[in-house]
Design a protein around this motif. Structure first.
Motif, short mmCIF file in Angstrom:
data_model
loop_
_atom_site.label_atom_id
_atom_site.label_comp_id
_atom_site.label_asym_id
_atom_site.label_seq_id
_atom_site.Cartn_x
_atom_site.Cartn_y
_atom_site.Cartn_z
N ASP A 74 68.17 -21.54 0.47
CA ASP A 74 68.87 -20.28 0.73
C ASP A 74 68.14 -19.15 0.01
O ASP A 74 68.32 -18.95 -1.19
N GLY A 75 67.28 -18.42 0.72
CA GLY A 75 66.57 -17.29 0.13
C GLY A 75 65.40 -17.75 -0.73
O GLY A 75 64.93 -18.88 -0.63
N GLY A 76 64.93 -16.86 -1.58
CA GLY A 76 63.76 -17.12 -2.41
C GLY A 76 64.12 -17.47 -3.84
O GLY A 76 65.25 -17.28 -4.28
N ALA A 77 63.14 -17.97 -4.57
CA ALA A 77 63.31 -18.30 -5.99
C ALA A 77 63.36 -17.02 -6.82
O ALA A 77 62.78 -16.00 -6.44
N PRO A 78 64.04 -17.04 -7.98
CA PRO A 78 64.10 -15.86 -8.84
C PRO A 78 62.72 -15.39 -9.27
O PRO A 78 61.83 -16.19 -9.50
N LEU A 79 62.59 -14.07 -9.41
CA LEU A 79 61.33 -13.47 -9.85
C LEU A 79 61.40 -13.00 -11.30
O LEU A 79 60.41 -12.50 -11.83
N GLY A 80 62.56 -13.13 -11.92
CA GLY A 80 62.72 -12.69 -13.30
C GLY A 80 64.19 -12.68 -13.68
O GLY A 80 65.04 -13.18 -12.94
N VAL A 81 64.50 -12.07 -14.83
CA VAL A 81 65.87 -11.95 -15.34
C VAL A 81 66.25 -10.48 -15.29
O VAL A 81 65.44 -9.61 -15.64
N GLU A 82 67.48 -10.19 -14.88
CA GLU A 82 67.89 -8.79 -14.74
C GLU A 82 67.87 -8.05 -16.07
O GLU A 82 68.16 -8.61 -17.12
N THR A 83 67.53 -6.77 -15.97
CA THR A 83 67.54 -5.87 -17.12
C THR A 83 68.88 -5.14 -17.14
O THR A 83 69.69 -5.28 -16.22
N ASP A 84 69.09 -4.33 -18.16
CA ASP A 84 70.32 -3.53 -18.21
C ASP A 84 70.39 -2.59 -17.01
O ASP A 84 71.47 -2.36 -16.46
N GLU A 85 69.24 -2.07 -16.58
CA GLU A 85 69.21 -1.19 -15.40
C GLU A 85 69.60 -1.97 -14.14
O GLU A 85 70.28 -1.45 -13.26
N ASP A 86 69.16 -3.22 -14.06
CA ASP A 86 69.52 -4.07 -12.92
C ASP A 86 71.02 -4.35 -12.90
O ASP A 86 71.65 -4.39 -11.83
#
Length: 160
Positions: free
Chosen positions: A133-145
């Motif tokens: 289902d969709g793609g693999a994560p590209l990173g961890v969210e930041t406070d802005e995310d």
């Protein structure tokens, strides 16, 4: 045993729910659950019967989505599997109703992402092992995310 994948054919603007159930009246009960959830929801359902005439059963209130569900259910070809396509609604609005249908055993995914179904085939037939289902994560969210995620939820009406 042979293992293969089936890419779910769908436009980017549609959501799909893929699951497994166990009874011929599944397609009718899924129809009732979806039709009762919202007067605006457009949907198509297909269910792969696993015994008897082994037909792809179909229902819905949008002929285009019914046909799309039938094509995808036929391509997957796994007994007792169902495919639901949604327009003008989100899985989050109907998932509990679908899971409450007594014959629904399992929901593999509910998403707008590209989906690939992992299918095993034996002498007895075909079964769904899982989904991509969709793609693999590209990173961890930041406070802005985090702020952007919460703003999106407000914009689409899920947060005050």
């Amino acid at each position: 045993m042979d293992i293969s994948t089936v890419v779910v054919e769908k436009p980017d603007d549609l959501n799909v729910v893929l699951g497994q159930a166990h009874f011929i009246k599944t397609v009718d009960d899924l129809f009732e659950a979806l039709a009762g959830s919202s007067p605006h929801l457009r949907f198509g359902i297909a269910f792969c019967e696993s015994s008897g005439p082994r037909l792809v059963r179909r229902a819905g209130n949008d002929p285009e989505l019914v046909e799309l569900a039938v094509r995808n259910a036929s391509a997957i070809g796994a007994g007792h599997s169902f495919v639901v396509f949604l327009r003008e609604g989100y899985p989050v609005n109907v998932l509990n109703q679908l899971k409450q249908v007594p014959e629904v055993c399992h929901v593999f995914c509910a998403t707008a992402n590209p989906v690939e179904v992992v299918v095993a085939e034996t002498e007895r037939g075909r079964g769904i092992l899982g989904v991509v289902d969709g793609g693999a994560p590209l990173g961890v969210e930041t406070d802005e995310d985090v702020a952007a995620r919460r703003e999106l939820l407000r914009a689409i009406g899920y947060k005050p």
